[in-house]
Structure formats: C-alpha cells, structure tokens
Design a protein around this motif. Structure first.
Motif, PDB file in Angstrom:
ATOM      1  N   SER A  44       0.828  -1.213   0.000  1.00 16.46           N
ATOM      2  CA  SER A  44       0.000   0.000   0.000  1.00 16.46           C
ATOM      3  C   SER A  44       0.857   1.254   0.000  1.00 16.46           C
ATOM      4  O   SER A  44       0.567   2.230  -0.712  1.00 16.46           O
ATOM      5  CB  SER A  44      -0.923  -0.005   1.221  1.00 16.46           C
ATOM      6  N   SER A  45       1.935   1.257   0.794  1.00 21.63           N
ATOM      7  CA  SER A  45       2.796   2.432   0.845  1.00 21.63           C
ATOM      8  C   SER A  45       3.517   2.661  -0.472  1.00 21.63           C
ATOM      9  O   SER A  45       3.678   3.798  -0.919  1.00 21.63           O
ATOM     10  CB  SER A  45       3.811   2.284   1.983  1.00 21.63           C
ATOM     11  N   VAL A  46       3.951   1.574  -1.125  1.00 20.51           N
ATOM     12  CA  VAL A  46       4.614   1.697  -2.429  1.00 20.51           C
ATOM     13  C   VAL A  46       3.643   2.223  -3.473  1.00 20.51           C
ATOM     14  O   VAL A  46       3.989   3.081  -4.296  1.00 20.51           O
ATOM     15  CB  VAL A  46       5.212   0.342  -2.845  1.00 20.51           C
ATOM     16  N   GLN A  47       2.415   1.729  -3.463  1.00 22.04           N
ATOM     17  CA  GLN A  47       1.412   2.235  -4.408  1.00 22.04           C
ATOM     18  C   GLN A  47       1.101   3.704  -4.159  1.00 22.04           C
ATOM     19  O   GLN A  47       0.948   4.483  -5.102  1.00 22.04           O
ATOM     20  CB  GLN A  47       0.142   1.396  -4.293  1.00 22.04           C
ATOM     21  N   PHE A  48       1.035   4.091  -2.889  1.00 18.90           N
ATOM     22  CA  PHE A  48       0.791   5.496  -2.573  1.00 18.90           C
ATOM     23  C   PHE A  48       1.947   6.372  -3.056  1.00 18.90           C
ATOM     24  O   PHE A  48       1.738   7.462  -3.604  1.00 18.90           O
ATOM     25  CB  PHE A  48       0.608   5.665  -1.062  1.00 18.90           C
ATOM     26  N   SER A  52       1.729   9.324  -5.776  1.00 16.05           N
ATOM     27  CA  SER A  52       2.151  10.672  -5.384  1.00 16.05           C
ATOM     28  C   SER A  52       3.196  11.225  -6.329  1.00 16.05           C
ATOM     29  O   SER A  52       3.324  12.447  -6.495  1.00 16.05           O
ATOM     30  CB  SER A  52       2.696  10.664  -3.950  1.00 16.05           C
ATOM     31  N   ASN A  53       4.001  10.334  -6.932  1.00 18.33           N
ATOM     32  CA  ASN A  53       5.031  10.756  -7.883  1.00 18.33           C
ATOM     33  C   ASN A  53       4.575  10.606  -9.329  1.00 18.33           C
ATOM     34  O   ASN A  53       5.408  10.471 -10.222  1.00 18.33           O
ATOM     35  CB  ASN A  53       6.308   9.939  -7.663  1.00 18.33           C
ATOM     36  N   ALA A  54       3.272  10.651  -9.562  1.00 19.06           N
ATOM     37  CA  ALA A  54       2.701  10.595 -10.913  1.00 19.06           C
ATOM     38  C   ALA A  54       3.190   9.369 -11.675  1.00 19.06           C
ATOM     39  O   ALA A  54       3.450   9.411 -12.878  1.00 19.06           O
ATOM     40  CB  ALA A  54       3.035  11.873 -11.695  1.00 19.06           C
ATOM     41  N   GLY A  55       3.321   8.250 -10.964  1.00 22.24           N
ATOM     42  CA  GLY A  55       3.691   7.015 -11.632  1.00 22.24           C
ATOM     43  C   GLY A  55       5.162   6.835 -11.901  1.00 22.24           C
ATOM     44  O   GLY A  55       5.556   5.889 -12.581  1.00 22.24           O
ATOM     45  N   HIS A  56       6.024   7.750 -11.363  1.00 21.79           N
ATOM     46  CA  HIS A  56       7.462   7.666 -11.647  1.00 21.79           C
ATOM     47  C   HIS A  56       8.254   6.980 -10.539  1.00 21.79           C
ATOM     48  O   HIS A  56       9.477   6.950 -10.607  1.00 21.79           O
ATOM     49  CB  HIS A  56       8.034   9.066 -11.866  1.00 21.79           C
ATOM     50  N   PHE A  57       7.566   6.457  -9.527  1.00 18.14           N
ATOM     51  CA  PHE A  57       8.297   5.854  -8.413  1.00 18.14           C
ATOM     52  C   PHE A  57       9.074   4.630  -8.884  1.00 18.14           C
ATOM     53  O   PHE A  57      10.277   4.510  -8.653  1.00 18.14           O
ATOM     54  CB  PHE A  57       7.322   5.479  -7.290  1.00 18.14           C
ATOM     55  N   PHE A  58       8.398   3.684  -9.541  1.00 12.81           N
ATOM     56  CA  PHE A  58       9.072   2.479 -10.002  1.00 12.81           C
ATOM     57  C   PHE A  58      10.040   2.796 -11.142  1.00 12.81           C
ATOM     58  O   PHE A  58      11.059   2.120 -11.303  1.00 12.81           O
ATOM     59  CB  PHE A  58       8.039   1.442 -10.457  1.00 12.81           C
ATOM     60  N   GLU A  59       9.709   3.823 -11.902  1.00 14.99           N
ATOM     61  CA  GLU A  59      10.578   4.197 -13.017  1.00 14.99           C
ATOM     62  C   GLU A  59      11.926   4.721 -12.530  1.00 14.99           C
ATOM     63  O   GLU A  59      12.966   4.458 -13.133  1.00 14.99           O
ATOM     64  CB  GLU A  59       9.876   5.260 -13.856  1.00 14.99           C
ATOM     65  N   ARG A  60      11.901   5.471 -11.402  1.00 14.52           N
ATOM     66  CA  ARG A  60      13.130   6.056 -10.865  1.00 14.52           C
ATOM     67  C   ARG A  60      13.797   5.173  -9.818  1.00 14.52           C
ATOM     68  O   ARG A  60      14.884   5.508  -9.330  1.00 14.52           O
ATOM     69  CB  ARG A  60      12.810   7.414 -10.239  1.00 14.52           C
ATOM     70  N   LEU A  61      13.183   4.060  -9.431  1.00 16.07           N
ATOM     71  CA  LEU A  61      13.733   3.205  -8.389  1.00 16.07           C
ATOM     72  C   LEU A  61      15.134   2.687  -8.707  1.00 16.07           C
ATOM     73  O   LEU A  61      15.980   2.623  -7.800  1.00 16.07           O
ATOM     74  CB  LEU A  61      12.777   2.037  -8.133  1.00 16.07           C
TER      75      LEU A  61
END
Length: 321
Positions: A44-48, A52-61
C-alpha cells in the motif's frame, strides 16, 4: 503409590505435549498473520508513493543509489587531504572549493593550523557535552521529585513527570528550529534544543533508578529527623550516582549524533558542512566528514564504556550465574 495417585490433578505427558503443539501452532499462525499485514502495508505504501510521484516511483527506483557514482572520489588520497586540509594534485587552481582543501585552514600561530573539519567536529562535540551537562544538572533534582518512594505528593509527581514527557516528546530538530527563529541559527540554539530534550530523557531514566533504591538507608536517616533534602543527599544519592553517571555518558554519545543532525539545519558544527558537501557533490569532502564523524563517535563510545566500568564496577558487567 505413584506420583499420579498423590497428585491426580497433574496433566499427563501426552496432555503437556498436545498443549505445547497447540501453542506452537498458534504462534505460527500469529507470525504468518503479522507478515501478511506487514506485506500489505508495504504494498500500500509503495502504491501510494507511486501515485504521489505521478507514476514515476518504479521508473526512478533503479536510480536510488546513483549518488554513489559521485561519492567515490577520483583519488582516494583526496579523502585524507580533505581531512587534514592538505593541497590536492586535482586542484585546478581556479579557486574552486571542491579540491582547494587548504582554503579551510584555521591558523593559530604562524604556520600552525587546525584542520577545518577538526574544528567543526570540536564544535559539535562541545554542543553535545554542554547539552548533556545541562540535562544532568536539571534532571537529577527532578528525578527525586518524580519518584514515588521519596515524594509522597502525587500531584507534584504527576506535574514533574508530565513536564519531562513534554520536553522529550518533541524531537531536538523541532526545538532547534523554534529557538533558531527566536534567537539565531548557530550552536546556541542547538545547545538549548539538545539540552531540553536531555532533561526529559535523563529525567525518566533517573527517576526509574531512584524508585529501585534500597530504602533501608532512607529509613535510617529519616528516623533521626533528617529533612527531605538530607534524605536525598545522604541516603538515595550515593546509591544512584554511579548509574546516573553511566546514563549521562550514554547520553553524550546520543547527543553527538543529535548535534550533527541539528547542525545540518543551521545549528553549526560538522553537520552543516556535511550538508553543504553532499548538496554540492563534493565526494572527497563528504567521505572525509563521514570518516571523522565515525571515528569521533567510536572514540566517544569506547571512552564512555571504559569510564562507566570505572564508575559502576566490573561486577555490573559480569554474567550472573
């Protein structure tokens, strides 16, 4: 006549084994349930974070540890040169601060100088030491007032305990920001912030120690007409003073770290310089500061452990058989 005849209420070995198996199974279920809850909270926290980062969280990981590329210096010798303010062969001579290590020297007399980072580390250590002394001076009397076995007045004990809880409830960095806005940024606001927090933290440890003292000495001095302050001075304080000093030395170690963090937000000392080095991408300087901070904390930890043994005694560190 057997033991079962004498004690018919005792469970059999089979019943004990069944009870143990049920307990193990119950613990296993609780463990699995706890892991499922933690996994769900993590997802849930990762999805949030991704939303919050407009879908760039996994992209920038994958770029999470990119800072290591600039943290590794071109020449590892620059780390020691930055630590002792020595000239670097990588200095282009244009007046830049990245490799002009000699720029930070603090000359004392003639050609004798103190390296910049050693002076900043000394400021940070002084903030931690003065803060601990302030916390110790105020926490000692408050701890005796808050203890149940020495202060019969319950309202007074509650007021003192709540006061110490308020002092340690707020992080040092929040208190430092408040006093920095009132007075100014620098070591003074850091000392006030860390000192106030130390009063609350040490006060709790101290009054719990006082509540566990042997009251026979207190009964003796009380029977001859001693006042409350005399009971504290001659009956309680000699018993708890070694532990008080042990906790105070431990607090010095904690306050060195706290002073470094506060320095990053304007409290002065090595924390401020560390923040600037990281923000500017100065790899050699950043590693030199981290190395100096690590050595200082290690030295304080070893010295505190040695001094605690001298105060409390080696018997307190031996395993009881």
């Amino acid at each position: 006549m057997t033991i079962a005849d004498l004690h018919p209420q005792l469970p059999s070995a089979h019943e004990i084994g069944d009870a143990w198996s049920r307990q193990v199974a119950r613990r296993r279920i609780y463990t699995i349930f706890g892991l499922i809850v933690l996994l769900a909270a993590f997802i849930s926290s990762v999805q949030f974070a991704n939303e919050s980062n407009a879908g760039h969280f996994f992209e920038r990981l994958p770029h999470l540890f990119d800072f290591l590329s600039w943290l590794i210096p071109k020449n590892w010798g620059d780390v020691w040169r930055a630590l002792f303010d020595l000239p670097s062969p990588n200095d282009p001579g244009t007046g830049g601060e990245e490799y002009n290590f000699a720029l930070g020297r603090h000359y004392i007399w003639g050609g004798f100088y103190i390296p910049e980072y050693f002076e900043l580390m000394l400021i940070t250590f002084n903030v931690a030491l003065v803060s601990t002394i302030i916390g110790f001076i105020f926490a000692v009397p408050l701890s005796f007032i808050a203890s149940r076995n020495l202060t019969p007045s319950k309202p007074l004990r509650i007021v003192v305990k709540r006061f110490m809880e308020i002092l340690r409830a707020f992080p040092e960095i929040v208190i430092a920001g408040l006093f920095a806005a009132i007075i100014s940024i620098g070591p003074v606001s850091a000392i006030i912030a860390v000192g106030l927090h130390s009063i609350g933290a040490l006060g709790k440890l101290f009054y719990e120690t006082v509540e566990n003292v042997d009251m026979k000495a207190d009964e003796g001095v009380k029977s001859v007409g001693a006042s409350w302050s005399e009971r504290v001075r001659f009956a309680a304080l000699p018993q708890v003073l070694p532990n008080f000093m042990s906790y105070a030395l431990l607090r010095v170690e904690i306050n060195v770290r706290a002073s470094t963090i506060i320095g990053a937000v304007g409290g002065g000392g090595i924390g401020e310089e560390l923040k600037l080095s990281i923000s500017r991408g100065f790899g050699a300087k950043t590693l030199a500061l981290i190395l100096l901070l690590f050595i200082t904390i290690l030295a304080v930890d070893q010295f505190s452990a040695w001094l605690r043994r001298r105060l409390v005694g080696d018997h307190a560190f031996l395993l009881q058989h």
